[in-house]
Design a protein around this motif. Structure first.
Motif, mmCIF file in Angstrom:
data_model
loop_
_atom_site.group_PDB
_atom_site.id
_atom_site.type_symbol
_atom_site.label_atom_id
_atom_site.label_comp_id
_atom_site.label_asym_id
_atom_site.label_seq_id
_atom_site.Cartn_x
_atom_site.Cartn_y
_atom_site.Cartn_z
ATOM 1 N N HIS A 288 32.806 -13.189 -10.750
ATOM 2 C CA HIS A 288 33.904 -14.058 -10.297
ATOM 3 C C HIS A 288 34.358 -14.914 -11.473
ATOM 4 O O HIS A 288 33.545 -15.626 -12.056
ATOM 5 C CB HIS A 288 33.429 -14.942 -9.136
ATOM 6 C CG HIS A 288 34.428 -15.991 -8.738
ATOM 7 N ND1 HIS A 288 35.616 -15.676 -8.121
ATOM 8 C CD2 HIS A 288 34.424 -17.330 -8.892
ATOM 9 C CE1 HIS A 288 36.293 -16.793 -7.898
ATOM 10 N NE2 HIS A 288 35.601 -17.810 -8.355
ATOM 11 N N CYS B 113 38.790 -16.330 -4.719
ATOM 12 C CA CYS B 113 37.395 -16.043 -4.379
ATOM 13 C C CYS B 113 37.105 -14.556 -4.463
ATOM 14 O O CYS B 113 36.124 -14.064 -3.912
ATOM 15 C CB CYS B 113 37.047 -16.583 -3.000
ATOM 16 S SG CYS B 113 36.909 -18.361 -3.035
ATOM 17 N N THR C 34 32.741 -20.520 -4.544
ATOM 18 C CA THR C 34 32.571 -19.442 -5.527
ATOM 19 C C THR C 34 33.019 -19.908 -6.908
ATOM 20 O O THR C 34 32.456 -19.497 -7.926
ATOM 21 C CB THR C 34 33.447 -18.213 -5.142
ATOM 22 O OG1 THR C 34 33.721 -18.258 -3.756
ATOM 23 C CG2 THR C 34 32.772 -16.937 -5.504
ATOM 24 N N HIS D 190 32.189 -13.814 -0.358
ATOM 25 C CA HIS D 190 31.915 -14.198 -1.748
ATOM 26 C C HIS D 190 31.480 -15.658 -1.869
ATOM 27 O O HIS D 190 30.626 -15.983 -2.678
ATOM 28 C CB HIS D 190 33.110 -13.877 -2.653
ATOM 29 C CG HIS D 190 33.295 -12.399 -2.819
ATOM 30 N ND1 HIS D 190 34.525 -11.793 -2.848
ATOM 31 C CD2 HIS D 190 32.379 -11.404 -2.920
ATOM 32 C CE1 HIS D 190 34.348 -10.475 -2.965
ATOM 33 N NE2 HIS D 190 33.069 -10.222 -3.017
ATOM 34 N N VAL D 191 32.056 -16.512 -1.055
ATOM 35 C CA VAL D 191 31.577 -17.899 -1.003
ATOM 36 C C VAL D 191 30.085 -17.896 -0.630
ATOM 37 O O VAL D 191 29.273 -18.600 -1.219
ATOM 38 C CB VAL D 191 32.410 -18.719 0.017
ATOM 39 C CG1 VAL D 191 31.683 -19.994 0.436
ATOM 40 C CG2 VAL D 191 33.785 -19.069 -0.566
ATOM 41 N N ILE E 245 27.839 -13.872 -10.249
ATOM 42 C CA ILE E 245 27.422 -14.845 -9.235
ATOM 43 C C ILE E 245 26.319 -14.306 -8.333
ATOM 44 O O ILE E 245 25.591 -15.062 -7.722
ATOM 45 C CB ILE E 245 28.594 -15.353 -8.364
ATOM 46 C CG1 ILE E 245 29.392 -14.187 -7.769
ATOM 47 C CG2 ILE E 245 29.502 -16.285 -9.167
ATOM 48 C CD1 ILE E 245 30.349 -14.614 -6.667
ATOM 49 N N THR F 123 27.865 -15.577 -1.123
ATOM 50 C CA THR F 123 26.934 -15.084 -2.153
ATOM 51 C C THR F 123 26.327 -16.273 -2.883
ATOM 52 O O THR F 123 25.183 -16.235 -3.303
ATOM 53 C CB THR F 123 27.617 -14.173 -3.205
ATOM 54 O OG1 THR F 123 28.599 -14.927 -3.907
ATOM 55 C CG2 THR F 123 28.229 -12.939 -2.595
ATOM 56 N N VAL F 124 27.095 -17.348 -3.002
ATOM 57 C CA VAL F 124 26.626 -18.566 -3.676
ATOM 58 C C VAL F 124 25.896 -19.487 -2.692
ATOM 59 O O VAL F 124 24.771 -19.911 -2.931
ATOM 60 C CB VAL F 124 27.805 -19.328 -4.337
ATOM 61 C CG1 VAL F 124 27.348 -20.676 -4.863
ATOM 62 C CG2 VAL F 124 28.409 -18.497 -5.466
ATOM 63 N N ALA G 168 35.664 -11.378 -6.036
ATOM 64 C CA ALA G 168 34.584 -11.058 -6.962
ATOM 65 C C ALA G 168 34.527 -9.547 -7.086
ATOM 66 O O ALA G 168 34.668 -8.832 -6.093
ATOM 67 C CB ALA G 168 33.264 -11.620 -6.462
#
Lengths: 378, 77
Positions: free
Chosen positions: B45, B2, A156, A205-206, B50, A208-209, B4
């Motif tokens: 983020h 992390c 992220t 969230h990681v 993102i 999402t990328v 967001a």
């Protein structure tokens, strides 16, 4: 309804996911799915924000005793190797250098070196930034200083570093690259067999990328179910329903609970920008060891932004990963919970952290300590 | 790190946007997510959008879950 969405408070966006009735039903379904008490289900999450949600919502207390959710190496400042912290501290002490980094990194101690915070107290120039943009701004505002950004974090946090390096930062700007990628760490844990895992709650969230593809080889190779989950308690409960269902049906797939933000492909533009600037390399994770292809280094076109091109520095790496007695390594690998460490809450507190897991918003020990402190107040 | 946070885009100027975090406004970067419009909800983020948050998808998924979790459990005899 459309209109009310348009003017909706963004912080309410997860509000539907605070539906208590649905959460109750999900919890009930979890108990049904795990009704065979002889079978133990152990799931690991790899994200500090998940640990926060799980601990502060008291989620573990409503799960049946044979369903365990454990924290893995999901705290980026905790896994940053001490030699990188020592490097940042050494550089910060030089004249005409300003180090920028995120708040949580400030208080993480490297054994025998103290922390960036303690270095700043002794006169080193260290600035906390909220964003990579602020770090670039600091370089523009301080043309007489070499501004060095200590770039840490998972998938992220890497794209912002990459996008600014690609945009061409000022000449007095460089980086200590300590970014890490998650899937190789999961593989290492599976390979070690130290903890028998029935599945992973993947970091929303990681993902999402990254999207879901990087995780698929893991499910395939290790026959382990994985579910991407969001960060409301209900998200985690639904993720557990999906994981338990997979285990009971003998499936091992990558599924997605966090559909409102995560897609199969993820943020392709961000992935491309990262791939333009960085390449993967073997990297050390604090108290875990070296993990193949788990770190990032600058590609040769961007090597001029490497701090070592700007500042000459030699350091003696710290002798210990963590101070004697600190069991942060086992906490990061999911082998023990924070309260099993003899230092927890005694010698080691968020005010006086001994090991990295007691620091910040994502350290497992710090989160559990914070929740216990809140409980004892009420 | 992390973490967001969702925000709503109020205005866009080149690759920057002014967003509303539920009362607090802030300028963020759209460099990683250029395909956005005013009114979109995005996850932010460390100052960068993102990913978009799809409210319709959220509704649909929750409705589906309500249905799934209302049906009788089939795993128990």
């Amino acid at each position: 309804m459309e209109d009310s969405f348009e003017n909706m408070d963004p912080l309410q966006i997860g509000e539907d996911y605070r539906d208590k009735e649905l959460a109750g039903k999900a919890a009930r379904r979890i108990r049904e799915l795990a009704s065979d008490e002889k079978q133990t289900y152990k799931f690991m999450h790899v994200c500090g924000t998940h640990e926060y949600t799980i601990t502060h919502s008291g989620l573990r207390e409503i799960l049946p005793p044979n369903v365990k959710v454990i924290a893995g190496p999901g705290c980026p400042v905790c896994v940053t190797p001490p030699e990188d912290i020592a490097l940042a501290i050494t550089i910060a002490k030089q004249p005409n250098v300003l180090i920028t980094t995120f708040g949580d990194m400030m208080r993480v101690p490297a054994t025998g070196w103290g922390s960036l915070n303690s270095a700043r107290a002794r006169g080193a120039k260290v600035q906390v930034v909220y964003s990579m943009m602020d770090a670039i701004e600091a370089a523009r505002n301080n043309p007489d200083l070499e501004v060095v950004h200590f770039a840490i974090g998972f998938e992220t946090t890497t794209p912002p570093t990459a996008v600014e390096l690609l945009a061409g930062p000022p000449e007095n700007f460089s980086v200590i690259v300590s970014h890490r990628v998650i899937p190789p760490a999961q593989e290492l844990l599976l390979k070690s067999g130290e903890v028998a895992l029935n599945g992973f709650i993947l970091p929303g969230h990681v993902c999402t990328v990254t999207g879901m593809r990087p995780y698929m080889p893991i499910s395939e190779k290790w026959k382990v179910p994985q579910v991407v989950a969001g960060f409301e308690p209900l998200d985690v409960l639904l993720g557990l329903v999906m994981l338990l269902t997979q285990v009971n049906e003998g499936r091992a797939e990558v599924e997605n609970e966090y559909t409102r933000a995560v897609s199969l492909e993820g943020n392709v533009r961000a992935q491309e920008i990262v791939a333009q600037v960085f390449q993967t390399a073997d990297a050390r994770w604090r108290a875990i060891g070296s993990i193949p292809e788990s770190g990032l280094t600058l590609r040769s076109e961007f090597a001029s932004f490497d701090v070592r091109e700007h500042v000459s520095v030699e350091i003696e790496p710290p002798k210990f990963e963590v101070p004697p007695g600190c069991r942060c390594g086992e906490v990061l690998r999911g082998v023990i919970g924070p309260r099993e460490c003899p230092l927890f809450g005694k010698k080691c507190t968020p005010q006086q952290p001994v090991g990295p897991c007691m620091v910040g918003q994502e350290g497992t020990c710090a989160i559990v300590y914070g929740a216990l402190a809140l409980k004892s107040e009420s | 790190m992390c973490l967001a946070i969702p925000a709503r885009i109020i205005s866009i100027e080149e690759d920057k946007a002014t967003v509303d975090f539920g009362g607090v406004t802030r300028v963020i970067s759209l460099a990683l997510l250029p395909d956005t419009a005013v009114g979109d909800y995005v996850l932010v983020h460390t100052g960068y959008a993102i990913q978009k948050v799809d409210r319709d998808e959220a509704e649909k998924t929750l409705d589906l879950w309500r249905e799934i979790l209302s049906t009788e459990d089939k795993t128990n005899p």
